[in-house]
Design a protein around this motif. Structure first.
Motif, mmCIF file in Angstrom:
data_model
loop_
_atom_site.group_PDB
_atom_site.id
_atom_site.type_symbol
_atom_site.label_atom_id
_atom_site.label_comp_id
_atom_site.label_asym_id
_atom_site.label_seq_id
_atom_site.Cartn_x
_atom_site.Cartn_y
_atom_site.Cartn_z
ATOM 1 N N VAL A 97 15.389 -27.550 -3.794
ATOM 2 C CA VAL A 97 15.059 -27.564 -5.213
ATOM 3 C C VAL A 97 14.694 -26.460 -5.784
ATOM 4 C CG1 VAL A 97 13.356 -28.631 -6.570
ATOM 5 C CG2 VAL A 97 14.029 -29.758 -4.446
ATOM 6 N N ARG A 98 14.128 -25.333 -4.967
ATOM 7 C CA ARG A 98 13.884 -23.899 -5.422
ATOM 8 C C ARG A 98 14.964 -23.307 -5.992
ATOM 9 N NH1 ARG A 98 10.411 -18.784 -2.453
ATOM 10 N NH2 ARG A 98 10.275 -17.685 -4.625
ATOM 11 N N GLY A 99 16.274 -23.493 -5.241
ATOM 12 C CA GLY A 99 17.474 -22.730 -5.590
ATOM 13 C C GLY A 99 17.978 -23.403 -6.978
ATOM 14 N N ILE A 100 17.879 -24.644 -7.160
ATOM 15 C CA ILE A 100 18.354 -25.194 -8.379
ATOM 16 C C ILE A 100 17.507 -24.832 -9.528
ATOM 17 C CG2 ILE A 100 18.580 -27.441 -9.575
ATOM 18 C CD1 ILE A 100 19.511 -28.917 -6.857
ATOM 19 N N PHE A 101 16.147 -24.838 -9.218
ATOM 20 C CA PHE A 101 15.317 -24.549 -10.175
ATOM 21 C C PHE A 101 15.531 -23.018 -10.904
ATOM 22 C CE2 PHE A 101 11.404 -22.220 -11.818
ATOM 23 C CZ PHE A 101 11.070 -23.218 -12.817
ATOM 24 N N SER A 102 15.832 -22.159 -9.792
ATOM 25 C CA SER A 102 15.875 -20.785 -10.217
ATOM 26 C C SER A 102 17.219 -20.489 -10.986
ATOM 27 C CB SER A 102 15.891 -19.580 -8.888
ATOM 28 O OG SER A 102 14.711 -19.898 -8.387
ATOM 29 N N MET A 103 18.191 -21.226 -10.419
ATOM 30 C CA MET A 103 19.393 -21.131 -11.096
ATOM 31 C C MET A 103 19.436 -21.652 -12.587
ATOM 32 S SD MET A 103 22.840 -19.947 -11.090
ATOM 33 C CE MET A 103 23.190 -19.704 -9.239
ATOM 34 N N SER A 104 18.732 -22.803 -12.670
ATOM 35 C CA SER A 104 18.746 -23.325 -14.164
ATOM 36 C C SER A 104 18.106 -22.378 -15.161
ATOM 37 C CB SER A 104 18.337 -24.625 -13.938
ATOM 38 O OG SER A 104 16.818 -24.665 -13.661
ATOM 39 N N ARG A 109 26.973 -19.007 -6.435
ATOM 40 C CA ARG A 109 28.309 -19.194 -7.434
ATOM 41 C C ARG A 109 28.810 -20.550 -7.207
ATOM 42 N NH1 ARG A 109 33.903 -15.519 -7.068
ATOM 43 N NH2 ARG A 109 35.002 -16.444 -8.646
ATOM 44 N N ARG A 110 28.841 -21.227 -6.133
ATOM 45 C CA ARG A 110 29.114 -22.509 -6.077
ATOM 46 C C ARG A 110 28.334 -23.507 -6.938
ATOM 47 N NH1 ARG A 110 27.557 -26.464 -2.625
ATOM 48 N NH2 ARG A 110 28.791 -28.239 -2.096
ATOM 49 N N LEU A 111 26.798 -23.518 -6.721
ATOM 50 C CA LEU A 111 26.016 -24.089 -7.504
ATOM 51 C C LEU A 111 26.353 -23.915 -9.096
ATOM 52 C CD1 LEU A 111 23.467 -26.027 -8.039
ATOM 53 C CD2 LEU A 111 22.140 -24.034 -7.639
ATOM 54 N N PHE A 112 26.601 -22.686 -9.269
ATOM 55 C CA PHE A 112 26.698 -22.252 -10.804
ATOM 56 C C PHE A 112 27.824 -23.186 -11.299
ATOM 57 C CE2 PHE A 112 28.727 -19.579 -13.752
ATOM 58 C CZ PHE A 112 27.790 -19.531 -14.977
ATOM 59 N N ASN A 113 29.250 -23.023 -10.464
ATOM 60 C CA ASN A 113 30.287 -23.608 -11.067
ATOM 61 C C ASN A 113 30.009 -25.089 -11.158
ATOM 62 O OD1 ASN A 113 31.550 -21.124 -10.949
ATOM 63 N ND2 ASN A 113 32.464 -21.346 -8.782
ATOM 64 N N THR A 114 29.410 -25.617 -10.082
ATOM 65 C CA THR A 114 29.145 -27.107 -10.404
ATOM 66 C C THR A 114 28.214 -27.507 -11.277
ATOM 67 O OG1 THR A 114 28.984 -27.141 -7.798
ATOM 68 C CG2 THR A 114 27.946 -29.182 -9.076
ATOM 69 N N MET A 115 27.041 -26.961 -11.553
ATOM 70 C CA MET A 115 26.348 -27.093 -12.721
ATOM 71 C C MET A 115 26.962 -26.815 -14.265
ATOM 72 S SD MET A 115 22.491 -25.562 -11.662
ATOM 73 C CE MET A 115 21.932 -26.491 -13.208
ATOM 74 N N LEU A 116 27.775 -25.757 -14.058
ATOM 75 C CA LEU A 116 28.640 -25.347 -15.159
ATOM 76 C C LEU A 116 29.713 -26.472 -15.678
ATOM 77 C CD1 LEU A 116 28.823 -23.162 -17.545
ATOM 78 C CD2 LEU A 116 30.652 -22.081 -16.145
ATOM 79 N N SER A 117 30.365 -26.945 -14.653
ATOM 80 C CA SER A 117 31.339 -27.900 -14.785
ATOM 81 C C SER A 117 30.815 -29.343 -15.315
ATOM 82 C CB SER A 117 32.231 -28.252 -13.529
ATOM 83 O OG SER A 117 32.914 -29.328 -13.515
ATOM 84 N N TYR A 118 29.639 -29.496 -14.917
ATOM 85 C CA TYR A 118 28.816 -30.784 -15.296
ATOM 86 C C TYR A 118 28.392 -30.454 -16.689
ATOM 87 C CZ TYR A 118 25.022 -34.392 -15.309
ATOM 88 O OH TYR A 118 24.386 -35.404 -15.600
ATOM 89 N N THR A 119 28.057 -29.322 -16.955
ATOM 90 C CA THR A 119 27.288 -29.077 -18.186
ATOM 91 C C THR A 119 28.484 -28.971 -19.415
ATOM 92 O OG1 THR A 119 25.582 -27.657 -17.466
ATOM 93 C CG2 THR A 119 26.275 -27.329 -19.739
ATOM 94 N N GLY A 120 29.639 -28.471 -18.901
ATOM 95 C CA GLY A 120 30.876 -28.359 -19.831
ATOM 96 C C GLY A 120 31.190 -29.713 -20.573
ATOM 97 N N TRP A 121 31.211 -30.775 -19.528
ATOM 98 C CA TRP A 121 31.668 -32.213 -20.295
ATOM 99 C C TRP A 121 30.254 -32.796 -20.907
ATOM 100 C CZ3 TRP A 121 36.143 -33.168 -21.031
ATOM 101 C CH2 TRP A 121 37.300 -32.649 -20.061
ATOM 102 N N ASN A 122 29.219 -32.488 -20.457
ATOM 103 C CA ASN A 122 27.872 -32.839 -21.148
ATOM 104 C C ASN A 122 27.823 -32.304 -22.450
ATOM 105 O OD1 ASN A 122 25.906 -34.768 -20.777
ATOM 106 N ND2 ASN A 122 24.526 -33.091 -20.047
#
Length: 508
Positions: A83-90, A223-236
């Motif tokens: 959770v901390r990694g996702i929070f910091s990345m966001s 980088r992997r988490l960033f790409n996942t969130m960016l892909s999700y965000t891109g369509w969102n």
């Protein structure tokens, strides 16, 4: 009824409703004072300029949904969590978005305000200052998103009740402060609004720092988490652009064709709809984490139940609250505002109809977000909603009245609901027949029964009743129709058992 998950959702919804009742009363009173203090023209200028700033925030809207989804999904999974990694990345991403919004706003945005909007010459300087201050306020809001998402993911709704009360009290205070200083009231209102936004941000940040260890921000890059969130965000992002264009884009069209007075009428209508919709949003905010967590835990039956019951109760709640407003709208506006801008009444009535259609879609949206597979969903639904802007431009260009843009929105909302159902059928195996029967079918029957009763009895005794008695009669019609036609036999028995238990506790 005894399930711990349902109890938690009921408790969270109760806290949010308590917050809303208090904040709604203060917010509606504040709107009256602001309108009278600023005047119709300045009130319209503030809403269209500040609204244009939020239009620049389609990136923020996309990332907000992404952050809430990823945090709730991570908490819903079993085993090791990050959770901390996702929070910091966001947080890193939101800071980047805030910088982008600042650059775009102070270049293209400022040019648009100066050259394209219909603003009186003597108010251009004040409008530009409002734009700068609203842009800074919006940047603070963007950076606060990860903290808010973390609170929602942990289902700690009591903090929202407390902070929201503080928020409306501060907003009421700054309205009275407008008369304390000699400077331009429109500019001062923008400055004081920025101050309130910053205070609320610091409160949320301090709470998260105290309660959640994962909220301790660090520069973290995966980088992997960033790409996942960016892909999700891109369509969102596509869906958020459509929503923003459909709201603030149409508001700008109304400004270009009719000027700030019509913006003032629409702004008041949106405040009424926001007050009513807050009831539905409170229920939905309490349900959303459970929908996402149940998908993460692969408990699809529970997820489907949440979607169907959530949509149905959203509709009944909004219908119950909005009918007294619809039948007494002119009296309410006169008592509330005193000076009522033209078109305000018809704007409110049509927007409420559109809200009743959209409210049953809220659980469907969360279900799609939970899967993370939103490419098809956002492409089709976002594409439909984006048509709101060109179609609204066409009807206004043809010379129709300003409220016709809401008719366009209503038609597209119906088409979007049908599209969502078709997509969710394949995405989460949503039982469409159950949804149509429990949500659409029961909702339509209740609406027709209430409308028919009101139409039949109106000439005989309702016509001569005052505001309060008329509202009570309509509410009795609605509750009776919901009890008979809206609830299933199982729901009626469960509610009766709950009432009996409450009465027993009161007498013992």
């Amino acid at each position: 009824m005894e399930n711990n998950k349902y109890k938690r959702m009921a408790k969270n919804a109760g806290m949010l409703y308590f917050r809303m009742l208090l904040t709604m009363a203060v917010a509606l009173y504040t709107s009256r004072v602001i309108l009278q203090t600023l005047g119709v023209e300045d009130f319209g200028i503030y809403n269209v300029v500040a609204g244009f700033v939020t239009m620049l925030g389609f990136l923020h809207g996309a990332m907000s949904s992404a952050t809430q989804r990823f945090l709730a999904f991570e908490l819903g999974q079993s085993g090791e969590k990050d959770v901390r990694g996702i929070f910091s990345m966001s947080m890193n991403i939101h800071i980047l978005i805030a910088v982008i919004v600042l650059v775009v706003g102070e270049t293209l945005g400022l040019w648009f305000v100066r050259t394209q909007m219909t603003i009186p010459i003597d108010r251009i300087f004040a409008a530009e200052w409002v734009f700068h201050l609203a842009l800074l306020s919006f940047m603070v809001t963007i950076i606060s998103v990860p903290y808010n998402a973390l609170i929602i993911a942990h289902e700690q709704m009591s903090i929202f009740a407390a902070v929201s009360i503080l928020d409306v009290i501060l907003k009421l205070l700054i309205v009275f402060m407008l008369g304390w200083f000699g400077m331009d009231k429109l500019i001062l209102y923008g400055l004081l609004s920025l101050t309130v936004v910053f205070i609320i941000f610091m409160v949320y940040r301090s709470y998260c720092k105290t309660k959640f260890t994962e909220s301790k921000f660090r520069f973290y890059w995966n980088r992997r988490l960033f790409n996942t969130m960016l892909s999700y965000t891109g369509w969102n992002l596509w869906g958020n652009i459509a929503a923003v264009m459909g709201g603030q884009g149409v508001n700008i069209l109304l400004n270009i064709f009719f000027g700030p007075t019509v913006n003032a009428a629409r702004a008041i209508a949106m405040q009424v709809s926001a007050a009513l919709n807050s009831f539905v949003q409170n229920l939905q905010v309490a349900i959303n984490p459970q929908i996402i967590k149940s998908y993460a835990a692969k408990d699809m039956d529970y997820m489907h139940s949440l979607v169907c019951y959530g949509a149905k109760y959203n509709f009944f709640l909004l219908f119950f609250l909005s009918m007294p407003v619809l039948i007494n709208i002119d009296l309410i506006l006169q008592v509330w505002l005193g000076v009522v801008p033209e078109y305000t009444s018809i704007f409110i009535q049509l927007i409420i109809v559109n809200m009743l259609i959209d409210c049953v879609s809220a659980p469907l949206m969360t279900s799609a977000q939970a899967t993370g597979k939103i490419k098809l969903y956002q492409t089709l639904v976002g594409g439909l909603l984006l048509l709101n802007l060109p179609f609204s431009y066409i009807v206004l260009r043809m010379g129709y009245e300003p409220y016709t843009v809401i008719y366009v929105n209503i038609i597209l909302s119906v088409l979007a609901l049908i599209t969502r159902l078709c997509i969710l059928k394949g995405l989460v195996s949503l039982p469409i027949y159950r949804y149509l029967k429990e949500v659409v079918g029961r909702g339509m029957v209740v609406s027709v029964m209430v409308g028919g009763l009101y139409y039949i009895t109106y000439p005989y005794f309702i016509e001569n009743l005052g505001f309060l008695l008329k509202s009570i009669v309509v509410c009795i019609y609605i509750l009776s129709a919901i009890a008979v036609f809206g609830f299933s036999k199982v729901e009626r028995l469960a509610i009766l058992d709950k009432i009996k238990a409450m009465l027993y506790k009161m007498h013992h």
